[in-house]
Design a protein around this motif. Structure first.
Motif, mmCIF file in Angstrom:
data_model
loop_
_atom_site.group_PDB
_atom_site.id
_atom_site.type_symbol
_atom_site.label_atom_id
_atom_site.label_comp_id
_atom_site.label_asym_id
_atom_site.label_seq_id
_atom_site.Cartn_x
_atom_site.Cartn_y
_atom_site.Cartn_z
ATOM 1 N N TRP A 103 10.933 1.654 -11.466
ATOM 2 C CA TRP A 103 11.035 0.306 -10.493
ATOM 3 C C TRP A 103 10.445 0.729 -9.296
ATOM 4 O O TRP A 103 10.800 2.200 -8.839
ATOM 5 C CB TRP A 103 12.442 -0.103 -10.406
ATOM 6 N N VAL A 104 9.445 0.309 -8.620
ATOM 7 C CA VAL A 104 9.219 0.638 -7.382
ATOM 8 C C VAL A 104 9.247 -0.526 -6.695
ATOM 9 O O VAL A 104 8.673 -1.620 -6.558
ATOM 10 C CB VAL A 104 7.534 1.068 -7.351
ATOM 11 N N ALA A 129 12.315 11.443 4.226
ATOM 12 C CA ALA A 129 11.321 11.183 5.044
ATOM 13 C C ALA A 129 11.730 9.668 5.380
ATOM 14 O O ALA A 129 10.996 9.057 6.372
ATOM 15 C CB ALA A 129 9.941 11.052 4.086
ATOM 16 N N GLN A 130 12.953 9.188 5.261
ATOM 17 C CA GLN A 130 13.501 8.044 5.638
ATOM 18 C C GLN A 130 12.523 6.730 5.299
ATOM 19 O O GLN A 130 12.530 5.768 6.152
ATOM 20 C CB GLN A 130 13.865 8.048 7.201
ATOM 21 N N SER A 131 11.870 6.881 4.222
ATOM 22 C CA SER A 131 11.065 5.829 3.680
ATOM 23 C C SER A 131 12.019 4.929 3.398
ATOM 24 O O SER A 131 12.923 4.824 2.686
ATOM 25 C CB SER A 131 10.267 6.633 2.650
ATOM 26 N N GLU A 132 11.326 3.478 3.313
ATOM 27 C CA GLU A 132 12.079 2.241 2.592
ATOM 28 C C GLU A 132 11.692 2.022 1.301
ATOM 29 O O GLU A 132 12.426 1.190 0.806
ATOM 30 C CB GLU A 132 11.557 1.004 3.734
ATOM 31 N N ILE A 133 10.936 2.937 0.824
ATOM 32 C CA ILE A 133 10.352 2.658 -0.650
ATOM 33 C C ILE A 133 11.656 3.035 -1.575
ATOM 34 O O ILE A 133 12.212 3.928 -1.312
ATOM 35 C CB ILE A 133 9.215 3.445 -0.906
ATOM 36 N N ALA A 134 11.960 2.150 -2.373
ATOM 37 C CA ALA A 134 13.125 2.278 -3.175
ATOM 38 C C ALA A 134 12.322 2.795 -4.632
ATOM 39 O O ALA A 134 11.633 1.782 -5.559
ATOM 40 C CB ALA A 134 13.677 0.960 -3.541
ATOM 41 N N LEU A 135 12.570 3.898 -5.238
ATOM 42 C CA LEU A 135 11.948 4.350 -6.285
ATOM 43 C C LEU A 135 13.132 4.657 -7.442
ATOM 44 O O LEU A 135 14.211 5.144 -6.998
ATOM 45 C CB LEU A 135 11.405 5.658 -6.137
ATOM 46 N N VAL A 177 11.379 13.113 -11.126
ATOM 47 C CA VAL A 177 11.106 11.867 -10.251
ATOM 48 C C VAL A 177 12.391 11.913 -9.368
ATOM 49 O O VAL A 177 12.288 11.543 -8.358
ATOM 50 C CB VAL A 177 11.815 10.685 -11.265
ATOM 51 N N GLU A 178 13.459 12.888 -9.513
ATOM 52 C CA GLU A 178 14.528 12.984 -8.758
ATOM 53 C C GLU A 178 14.182 13.617 -7.347
ATOM 54 O O GLU A 178 14.294 13.450 -6.460
ATOM 55 C CB GLU A 178 15.528 13.743 -9.628
ATOM 56 N N ARG A 179 13.396 14.633 -7.668
ATOM 57 C CA ARG A 179 12.501 15.287 -6.480
ATOM 58 C C ARG A 179 11.812 14.379 -5.548
ATOM 59 O O ARG A 179 11.996 14.502 -4.296
ATOM 60 C CB ARG A 179 11.721 16.557 -6.692
ATOM 61 N N LYS A 180 11.190 13.476 -6.137
ATOM 62 C CA LYS A 180 10.454 12.413 -5.348
ATOM 63 C C LYS A 180 11.401 11.541 -4.729
ATOM 64 O O LYS A 180 11.181 11.092 -3.505
ATOM 65 C CB LYS A 180 9.501 11.551 -6.122
ATOM 66 N N VAL A 181 12.370 11.002 -5.288
ATOM 67 C CA VAL A 181 13.478 10.222 -4.681
ATOM 68 C C VAL A 181 14.007 10.940 -3.473
ATOM 69 O O VAL A 181 13.987 10.225 -2.286
ATOM 70 C CB VAL A 181 14.602 9.836 -5.861
ATOM 71 N N GLN A 182 14.357 12.168 -3.694
ATOM 72 C CA GLN A 182 14.959 13.064 -2.526
ATOM 73 C C GLN A 182 13.956 12.809 -1.430
ATOM 74 O O GLN A 182 14.257 12.890 -0.236
ATOM 75 C CB GLN A 182 15.550 14.206 -3.049
ATOM 76 N N GLU A 183 12.635 13.304 -1.616
ATOM 77 C CA GLU A 183 11.424 13.402 -0.534
ATOM 78 C C GLU A 183 11.466 11.978 0.119
ATOM 79 O O GLU A 183 11.503 12.375 1.420
ATOM 80 C CB GLU A 183 10.156 13.771 -1.440
ATOM 81 N N LEU A 184 11.492 11.085 -0.433
ATOM 82 C CA LEU A 184 11.373 9.603 0.147
ATOM 83 C C LEU A 184 12.628 9.441 1.047
ATOM 84 O O LEU A 184 12.535 8.906 2.248
ATOM 85 C CB LEU A 184 11.218 8.453 -0.850
ATOM 86 N N LEU A 185 13.800 9.797 0.494
ATOM 87 C CA LEU A 185 15.154 9.777 1.327
ATOM 88 C C LEU A 185 15.049 10.504 2.620
ATOM 89 O O LEU A 185 15.235 10.037 3.614
ATOM 90 C CB LEU A 185 16.110 10.016 0.599
ATOM 91 N N PRO A 190 0.799 -1.162 0.022
ATOM 92 C CA PRO A 190 -0.078 0.108 -0.105
ATOM 93 C C PRO A 190 0.884 1.269 -0.048
ATOM 94 O O PRO A 190 0.569 2.285 -0.854
ATOM 95 C CB PRO A 190 -0.773 -0.025 1.383
ATOM 96 N N ALA A 191 1.982 1.386 0.596
ATOM 97 C CA ALA A 191 2.860 2.382 0.657
ATOM 98 C C ALA A 191 3.541 2.738 -0.518
ATOM 99 O O ALA A 191 3.404 3.978 -1.100
ATOM 100 C CB ALA A 191 3.786 2.448 1.826
ATOM 101 N N GLU A 192 3.961 1.747 -1.128
ATOM 102 C CA GLU A 192 4.427 1.888 -2.500
ATOM 103 C C GLU A 192 3.432 2.392 -3.430
ATOM 104 O O GLU A 192 3.793 3.231 -4.389
ATOM 105 C CB GLU A 192 5.287 0.584 -3.013
ATOM 106 N N TYR A 193 2.248 1.872 -3.495
ATOM 107 C CA TYR A 193 0.884 2.181 -4.346
ATOM 108 C C TYR A 193 0.943 3.670 -3.872
ATOM 109 O O TYR A 193 0.830 4.382 -5.093
ATOM 110 C CB TYR A 193 -0.060 1.399 -3.983
ATOM 111 N N ASN A 194 0.718 4.065 -2.853
ATOM 112 C CA ASN A 194 0.485 5.470 -2.578
ATOM 113 C C ASN A 194 1.386 6.547 -2.629
ATOM 114 O O ASN A 194 1.179 7.672 -3.335
ATOM 115 C CB ASN A 194 -0.350 5.590 -1.337
ATOM 116 N N HIS A 195 2.733 6.135 -2.411
ATOM 117 C CA HIS A 195 3.677 7.168 -2.219
ATOM 118 C C HIS A 195 4.429 7.052 -3.474
ATOM 119 O O HIS A 195 5.265 8.158 -3.660
ATOM 120 C CB HIS A 195 4.126 7.164 -0.852
ATOM 121 N N ALA A 196 4.737 5.996 -4.205
ATOM 122 C CA ALA A 196 5.688 6.062 -5.018
ATOM 123 C C ALA A 196 5.255 6.019 -6.679
ATOM 124 O O ALA A 196 5.399 6.397 -7.648
ATOM 125 C CB ALA A 196 6.736 4.900 -4.677
ATOM 126 N N ALA A 197 4.210 4.916 -6.553
ATOM 127 C CA ALA A 197 3.756 4.649 -8.195
ATOM 128 C C ALA A 197 3.215 5.764 -8.878
ATOM 129 O O ALA A 197 3.364 5.625 -10.002
ATOM 130 C CB ALA A 197 2.692 3.461 -7.878
#
Ligand code: ATP
Ligand code: PAF
Ligand code: BAL
Length: 374
Positions: free
Chosen positions: A352-353, A300-306, A290-298, A252-259
């Motif tokens: 890749w998510v 937030a210490q998210s475990e999602i790999a984008l 995409v790069e901004r989203k990757v930085q945002e996830l980093l 669900p986290a990958e779907y909502n926050h990365a996909a």
């Protein structure tokens, strides 16, 4: 009989065995269904002969199952336009590379039957008549590959279909034998089903255009190139994520926050292109998003790999990448002998998510010039 095959045939024997096992599993484990299910080519052919005899048109939707509203949009189209509608479910080993997800691909037959059984289309001017899917073609691996099939291309035997010159770009650049597997199985499916019309999704735009070319090159009559229709991509109404069977792999986290990032990146490129940028600038805009989203996830210490695989703009006729300095205005070839107003371009990408690879595309310019339905 398998035991009598010599070692030269071991690979094929193994896959034949796999095919037989699948076939047995299919016939013993079929859920109850109000839709006739054909697991064998001959019994389907008898049914098809009857449809010819009754002069009924047959619409066809090829799938790998795990049905969702994207598949449903194709089936609905077929129900509207044809007397009878056949859906196939077949997870085709030949289009999966050895490292890809053939064994884990979602297989949800009972759910798929429920989805198909729930579909009804009221026939215009005949208030008491409605159409539902008429048949499900559910072959075994053995039936589809009588010479056997292995994912090891070097060991494959038998007949394969290649659409040369159009299978190595875009998705083909990442999945080198994918379109050979798709063209082969779809040729077989067309030979069995003999559709009057057939429907493919824009989500897999290269696949749909390549198959149309294949029907033309092989001089097919069922379907003709003109009776292969491309249906727009069905999306999640909130996030705009393209519906896809592989979305089931996402947490669900990958779907909502990365996909949703893939479609957002395509939109960023579209908007840049629309404001006069070059292709190179438009693609850079998508990469930036995409790069901004990757930085945002980093952050937030998210475990999602984008991870972006690619975003590109390709010529829908040749599938070649369009030049960096092309703009929407120059793409229309205004000074050329044959200017093409609103000439379409495929803007597509893969991302890749985690362990899931998502693809998506939008058409810039006039999608109807590619025969994409509205
Ligand atoms: N969101 C969608 N909108 C319209 N057509 C779709 C959509 N998703 C799939 N299709 C079409 O449905 C047909 C069957 O596709 P398939 O069974 O591979 O489903 P899929 O969701 O594309 O699966 P995958 O996740 O493996 O890509 C293809 O023509 C495909 O383009
Ligand atoms: C066309 C297809 C059914 C061939 O296996 C598959 O590639 C798909 O579902 O898009
Ligand atoms: N819808 C495309 C099928 C595949 O990725 O194998």
């Amino acid at each position: 009989m398998l035991a009598t095959l010599n070692s030269r045939h071991r690979t094929v024997a193994n896959t034949l065995a796999f095919g037989r096992e699948m076939s047995t599993n299919l016939t013993t484990a079929l859920p109850p269904s109000s839709i006739p299910i054909f697991t064998a080519v001959n019994s389907y052919r008898e049914w098809r002969r009857k449809a010819y005899g009754e002069k009924k048109s047959v619409g066809f939707v090829a799938t790998m199952g795990a049905l969702h509203d994207g598949h449903v949009s194709l089936v609905r189209r077929s129900l509207v336009e044809n007397d009878l509608t056949v859906v196939s479910i077949f997870v085709n080993p030949a289009q999966f590379a050895p490292h890809e997800d053939l064994t884990t691909y979602p297989r949800t037959l009972a759910h798929d039957l429920e989805v198909l059984e729930s579909l009804k289309h009221a026939v215009e001017d005949s208030p008491n008549v409605s159409r539902s899917p008429s048949a499900l073609f559910l072959p075994s691996v053995y039936d589809m590959y009588p010479s056997g099939i292995t994912q090891d291309k070097a060991a494959q035997q038998g007949t394969f279909v290649e659409v040369k010159g159009y299978s190595h770009q875009m998705e083909g650049s990442r999945r080198p034998d994918f379109f050979r597997g798709v063209a082969t199985v779809v040729t077989k499916l067309f030979n069995v089903i003999e559709p009057s019309r057939t429907y493919f999704g824009q989500k897999d735009i290269q696949q749909a255009l390549l198959l149309r070319r294949m029907t033309r090159d092989l001089l097919l009559s069922h379907p003709t190139p003109e009776s292969l229709f491309i249906v727009p991509t069905a999306r999640d109404s909130k996030s705009n994520i393209a519906l896809s069977s592989r979305n089931a792999y996402l947490t669900p986290a990958e779907y909502n926050h990365a996909a949703p990032t893939l479609y957002a990146a395509l939109q960023a490129a579209k908007s840049s292109w629309g404001s006069g940028s070059t292709k190179s600038q438009a693609v850079t805009a998508a990469h930036g998003l995409v790069e901004r989203k990757v930085q945002e996830l980093l952050s937030a210490q998210s475990e999602i790999a984008l991870k972006l695989d690619y975003i590109e703009m390709n010529d829908p006729d040749s599938f070649e990448i369009i030049s960096d300095n092309v703009t929407a205005a120059s793409w229309d070839m205004p000074g050329g002998a044959k200017p093409r107003r609103n000439r379409p371009v495929i803007l597509s990408g893969a991302m890749w998510v985690g362990k899931t690879r998502l693809i998506d595309n939008i058409i810039l310019g006039d999608a109807s010039q590619l025969g994409i339905l509205s």
